[in-house]
Design a protein around this motif. Structure first.
Motif, PDB file in Angstrom:
ATOM      1  N   ARG A 172       0.833  -1.211   0.000  1.00  0.00           N
ATOM      2  CA  ARG A 172       0.000   0.000   0.000  1.00  0.00           C
ATOM      3  C   ARG A 172       0.862   1.253   0.000  1.00  0.00           C
ATOM      4  NH1 ARG A 172      -5.415  -0.143   3.268  1.00  0.00           N
ATOM      5  NH2 ARG A 172      -5.599  -1.799   1.712  1.00  0.00           N
ATOM      6  N   ALA A 173       1.961   1.228   0.728  1.00  0.00           N
ATOM      7  CA  ALA A 173       2.872   2.370   0.738  1.00  0.00           C
ATOM      8  C   ALA A 173       3.427   2.619  -0.659  1.00  0.00           C
ATOM      9  CB  ALA A 173       4.003   2.132   1.728  1.00  0.00           C
ATOM     10  N   GLU A 174       3.782   1.545  -1.353  1.00  0.00           N
ATOM     11  CA  GLU A 174       4.291   1.685  -2.718  1.00  0.00           C
ATOM     12  C   GLU A 174       3.226   2.285  -3.629  1.00  0.00           C
ATOM     13  OE1 GLU A 174       6.201  -1.038  -6.329  1.00  0.00           O
ATOM     14  OE2 GLU A 174       5.831  -1.921  -4.355  1.00  0.00           O
ATOM     15  N   ALA A 175       1.981   1.859  -3.463  1.00  0.00           N
ATOM     16  CA  ALA A 175       0.888   2.398  -4.271  1.00  0.00           C
ATOM     17  C   ALA A 175       0.709   3.892  -4.009  1.00  0.00           C
ATOM     18  CB  ALA A 175      -0.402   1.642  -3.966  1.00  0.00           C
ATOM     19  N   CYS A 176       0.725   4.284  -2.731  1.00  0.00           N
ATOM     20  CA  CYS A 176       0.572   5.709  -2.385  1.00  0.00           C
ATOM     21  C   CYS A 176       1.711   6.533  -2.971  1.00  0.00           C
ATOM     22  CB  CYS A 176       0.522   5.870  -0.872  1.00  0.00           C
ATOM     23  SG  CYS A 176      -0.977   5.209  -0.099  1.00  0.00           S
ATOM     24  N   ASN A 177       2.935   6.046  -2.846  1.00  0.00           N
ATOM     25  CA  ASN A 177       4.090   6.774  -3.380  1.00  0.00           C
ATOM     26  C   ASN A 177       4.002   6.912  -4.897  1.00  0.00           C
ATOM     27  OD1 ASN A 177       5.369   7.226  -0.900  1.00  0.00           O
ATOM     28  ND2 ASN A 177       6.425   5.250  -0.962  1.00  0.00           N
ATOM     29  N   ARG A 178       3.495   5.876  -5.539  1.00  0.00           N
ATOM     30  CA  ARG A 178       3.358   5.925  -7.006  1.00  0.00           C
ATOM     31  C   ARG A 178       2.323   6.959  -7.418  1.00  0.00           C
ATOM     32  NH1 ARG A 178       4.367   5.817 -11.765  1.00  0.00           N
ATOM     33  NH2 ARG A 178       4.474   4.032 -13.163  1.00  0.00           N
ATOM     34  N   ILE A 179       1.223   7.032  -6.675  1.00  0.00           N
ATOM     35  CA  ILE A 179       0.179   8.009  -6.979  1.00  0.00           C
ATOM     36  C   ILE A 179       0.701   9.432  -6.805  1.00  0.00           C
ATOM     37  CG2 ILE A 179      -2.026   8.946  -6.144  1.00  0.00           C
ATOM     38  CD1 ILE A 179      -2.751   5.941  -5.494  1.00  0.00           C
ATOM     39  N   ILE A 180       1.310   9.710  -5.664  1.00  0.00           N
ATOM     40  CA  ILE A 180       1.810  11.060  -5.405  1.00  0.00           C
ATOM     41  C   ILE A 180       2.924  11.429  -6.378  1.00  0.00           C
ATOM     42  CG2 ILE A 180       2.984  12.513  -3.703  1.00  0.00           C
ATOM     43  CD1 ILE A 180      -0.017  11.972  -3.186  1.00  0.00           C
ATOM     44  N   GLY A 181       3.799  10.474  -6.668  1.00  0.00           N
ATOM     45  CA  GLY A 181       4.879  10.746  -7.618  1.00  0.00           C
ATOM     46  C   GLY A 181       4.355  11.056  -9.003  1.00  0.00           C
ATOM     47  N   ALA A 182       3.381  10.286  -9.460  1.00  0.00           N
ATOM     48  CA  ALA A 182       2.829  10.502 -10.802  1.00  0.00           C
ATOM     49  C   ALA A 182       2.155  11.861 -10.913  1.00  0.00           C
ATOM     50  CB  ALA A 182       1.844   9.385 -11.135  1.00  0.00           C
ATOM     51  N   ILE A 183       1.370  12.219  -9.911  1.00  0.00           N
ATOM     52  CA  ILE A 183       0.679  13.513  -9.939  1.00  0.00           C
ATOM     53  C   ILE A 183       1.693  14.658  -9.857  1.00  0.00           C
ATOM     54  CG2 ILE A 183      -0.890  15.011  -8.642  1.00  0.00           C
ATOM     55  CD1 ILE A 183      -2.435  12.462  -7.870  1.00  0.00           C
ATOM     56  N   SER A 184       2.728  14.495  -9.057  1.00  0.00           N
ATOM     57  CA  SER A 184       3.767  15.529  -8.947  1.00  0.00           C
ATOM     58  C   SER A 184       4.453  15.771 -10.284  1.00  0.00           C
ATOM     59  CB  SER A 184       4.817  15.123  -7.908  1.00  0.00           C
ATOM     60  OG  SER A 184       4.267  15.008  -6.624  1.00  0.00           O
ATOM     61  N   ARG A 185       4.677  14.690 -11.031  1.00  0.00           N
ATOM     62  CA  ARG A 185       5.388  14.807 -12.309  1.00  0.00           C
ATOM     63  C   ARG A 185       4.474  15.188 -13.465  1.00  0.00           C
ATOM     64  NH1 ARG A 185       8.115  10.512  -9.626  1.00  0.00           N
ATOM     65  NH2 ARG A 185       6.652   8.942 -10.419  1.00  0.00           N
ATOM     66  N   GLU A 186       3.182  14.892 -13.359  1.00  0.00           N
ATOM     67  CA  GLU A 186       2.246  15.154 -14.459  1.00  0.00           C
ATOM     68  C   GLU A 186       0.982  15.846 -13.953  1.00  0.00           C
ATOM     69  OE1 GLU A 186       2.886  14.831 -17.528  1.00  0.00           O
ATOM     70  OE2 GLU A 186       4.616  13.476 -17.583  1.00  0.00           O
ATOM     71  N   PRO A 187       1.109  17.026 -13.355  1.00  0.00           N
ATOM     72  CA  PRO A 187      -0.072  17.675 -12.766  1.00  0.00           C
ATOM     73  C   PRO A 187      -1.127  18.092 -13.773  1.00  0.00           C
ATOM     74  CG  PRO A 187       1.822  19.158 -12.749  1.00  0.00           C
ATOM     75  CD  PRO A 187       2.338  17.802 -13.140  1.00  0.00           C
ATOM     76  N   TYR A 188      -0.741  18.282 -15.031  1.00  0.00           N
ATOM     77  CA  TYR A 188      -1.724  18.650 -16.057  1.00  0.00           C
ATOM     78  C   TYR A 188      -2.817  17.597 -16.173  1.00  0.00           C
ATOM     79  CZ  TYR A 188      -3.678  19.129 -20.779  1.00  0.00           C
ATOM     80  OH  TYR A 188      -4.528  19.216 -21.844  1.00  0.00           O
ATOM     81  N   TYR A 189      -2.457  16.351 -15.949  1.00  0.00           N
ATOM     82  CA  TYR A 189      -3.416  15.267 -16.137  1.00  0.00           C
ATOM     83  C   TYR A 189      -4.321  15.075 -14.922  1.00  0.00           C
ATOM     84  CZ  TYR A 189      -1.220  14.305 -20.535  1.00  0.00           C
ATOM     85  OH  TYR A 189      -0.769  14.438 -21.822  1.00  0.00           O
ATOM     86  N   LEU A 190      -4.084  15.792 -13.834  1.00  0.00           N
ATOM     87  CA  LEU A 190      -4.994  15.766 -12.689  1.00  0.00           C
ATOM     88  C   LEU A 190      -6.175  16.702 -12.901  1.00  0.00           C
ATOM     89  CD1 LEU A 190      -5.395  14.645  -9.766  1.00  0.00           C
ATOM     90  CD2 LEU A 190      -4.319  16.759  -8.967  1.00  0.00           C
ATOM     91  N   ALA A 191      -5.959  17.791 -13.627  1.00  0.00           N
ATOM     92  CA  ALA A 191      -7.014  18.788 -13.849  1.00  0.00           C
ATOM     93  C   ALA A 191      -6.902  19.368 -15.256  1.00  0.00           C
ATOM     94  CB  ALA A 191      -6.940  19.880 -12.781  1.00  0.00           C
ATOM     95  N   GLY A 192      -5.898  20.251 -15.497  1.00  0.00           N
ATOM     96  CA  GLY A 192      -5.700  20.773 -16.842  1.00  0.00           C
ATOM     97  C   GLY A 192      -5.404  22.256 -16.872  1.00  0.00           C
ATOM     98  N   SER A 193      -5.539  22.835 -18.029  1.00  0.00           N
ATOM     99  CA  SER A 193      -5.194  24.241 -18.244  1.00  0.00           C
ATOM    100  C   SER A 193      -6.006  25.157 -17.345  1.00  0.00           C
ATOM    101  CB  SER A 193      -5.445  24.623 -19.709  1.00  0.00           C
ATOM    102  OG  SER A 193      -4.709  23.803 -20.581  1.00  0.00           O
ATOM    103  N   ASP A 194      -5.305  26.091 -16.691  1.00  0.00           N
ATOM    104  CA  ASP A 194      -5.920  27.150 -15.884  1.00  0.00           C
ATOM    105  C   ASP A 194      -6.681  26.635 -14.664  1.00  0.00           C
ATOM    106  OD1 ASP A 194      -5.054  29.024 -17.844  1.00  0.00           O
ATOM    107  OD2 ASP A 194      -6.812  28.554 -19.057  1.00  0.00           O
ATOM    108  N   ARG A 195      -6.409  25.425 -14.229  1.00  0.00           N
ATOM    109  CA  ARG A 195      -7.095  24.857 -13.067  1.00  0.00           C
ATOM    110  C   ARG A 195      -6.216  24.961 -11.824  1.00  0.00           C
ATOM    111  NH1 ARG A 195     -10.576  20.629 -14.333  1.00  0.00           N
ATOM    112  NH2 ARG A 195     -10.687  20.243 -12.080  1.00  0.00           N
TER     113      ARG A 195
END
Length: 334
Positions: free
Chosen positions: A213-236
């Motif tokens: 579970r720790a690995e899953a959480c780290n993967r989620i946070i890492g992915a969002i940190s590196r690709e924040p555009y895909y969490l929301a998008g332009s001007d969000r």
């Protein structure tokens, strides 16, 4: 916390915000209003709902990259890159958009919505802001080797797995979670703000969780940190907050004025609810909370100023007022 809607010098309207700041030891660090305010997590739950797929090895088995993992957690704008990436993930599952049960709405991104209208292009479920989450649910069904039909029903193994993991992360029993139906048709979970904040604290610093579970959480946070555009998008705001803080702060909005954040370096989670659900009050309240917690640097505050104290303009583009959050967080100590 009170968010004032000013027209000229007069407060025309007010919104109340409730805030809970928790650490990974379940200690209440700070609060405003009712820190145990009971409410639906709405789309703030999406980061938690991504855990079971990754915990089961889904990222490796399905070869998901950071963009795809961020989309599992997204309330995206429905821009072209969002739709293309959701479609790509569906093809990896040997499915197409007809498998999605999220429904159809216009893209949140107004230029994209207008372009599709002008070109008479049909709007597909790929543009739904929840299509990434639904794709993740279909992927989890395949990993669990269960039917992808009726995956949105609470009795389906996918939804049962998500319910129990959210309960575990929040340190409450599943019986303490009130269920409803979200805008996209799947179950939605209600809990106290302190429980949601605690879940986000663990998400950001999962040292007390099992290795998988720790690995899953780290993967989620890492992915969002590196690709924040895909969490929301332009001007969000969600995307801009992560970009400006270089991933030091991860935040996710939800409908009806809910927001949750994790601060990995502090081992803190934050949950905030605008009592009347007003979106216009949400980002100013989040910004004020982060400023009072001393989590933003001056240049970051300036870069995000339009979200903190936004101007109110009339139809002549004249500034006629502003939105002003006003309160002091209460700090809690042993």
């Amino acid at each position: 916390m009170i968010i004032h809607i000013l027209r000229g010098a007069l407060t025309e309207s007010r919104h109340i915000a409730h805030v809970a700041v928790m650490d990974i030891n379940r200690k209440l660090i700070a609060s405003a209003g009712d820190s145990c305010y009971y409410t639906f997590a709405r789309s703030t739950a999406k980061l938690l709902q991504a855990i079971p797929l990754l915990e089961a090895g889904g990222a490796e088995r399905l070869h998901l990259d950071d963009k795809q993992i961020a989309l599992l957690c997204a309330s995206h704008n429905g821009e072209d890159d969002h739709a293309r990436m959701v479609n790509h993930t569906l093809h990896q599952l040997e499915l197409d958009e007809s498998a999605l049960c999220c429904g159809v709405h216009e893209p949140f991104h107004e230029p994209t919505a207008e372009r599709l209208k002008q070109s008479n292009q049909p709007i597909s479920p790929l543009r739904n802001n929840c299509s990434g989450k639904h794709t993740g649910m279909l992927a989890l069904a395949q990993i669990l080797e269960v039917s992808t039909q009726s995956y949105i029903e609470i009795t389906h193994p996918v939804q049962q797995r998500m319910l129990h993991i959210i309960a575990d992360m929040s340190n409450i029993s599943s019986e303490q979670i009130t269920l409803g139906t979200d805008g996209c048709g799947v179950p939605v979970f209600a809990m106290p703000l302190e429980a949601l904040a605690y879940a986000y604290a663990q998400l950001g610093n999962p040292i007390n969780l099992s290795p998988s579970r720790a690995e899953a959480c780290n993967r989620i946070i890492g992915a969002i940190s590196r690709e924040p555009y895909y969490l929301a998008g332009s001007d969000r705001f969600d995307t801009r907050l992560i970009e400006v803080t270089k991933g030091r702060i991860i935040g996710k909005m939800g409908a009806e004025g809910i927001f949750a954040l994790c601060i990995p370096e502090k081992s803190w989670g934050i949950a905030l609810k605008i009592e009347d659900g007003a979106k216009r009050a949400l980002y100013p309240a989040v910004m004020e909370t982060l400023i009072q917690l001393k989590l933003l640097q001056e240049q970051e505050i300036e870069a995000l100023r339009s979200f903190h104290q936004p101007d109110i303009r009339n139809c002549h583009d004249q500034i006629v007022g502003s939105i002003q959050p006003n309160a002091m967080l209460k700090w809690h100590f042993d």
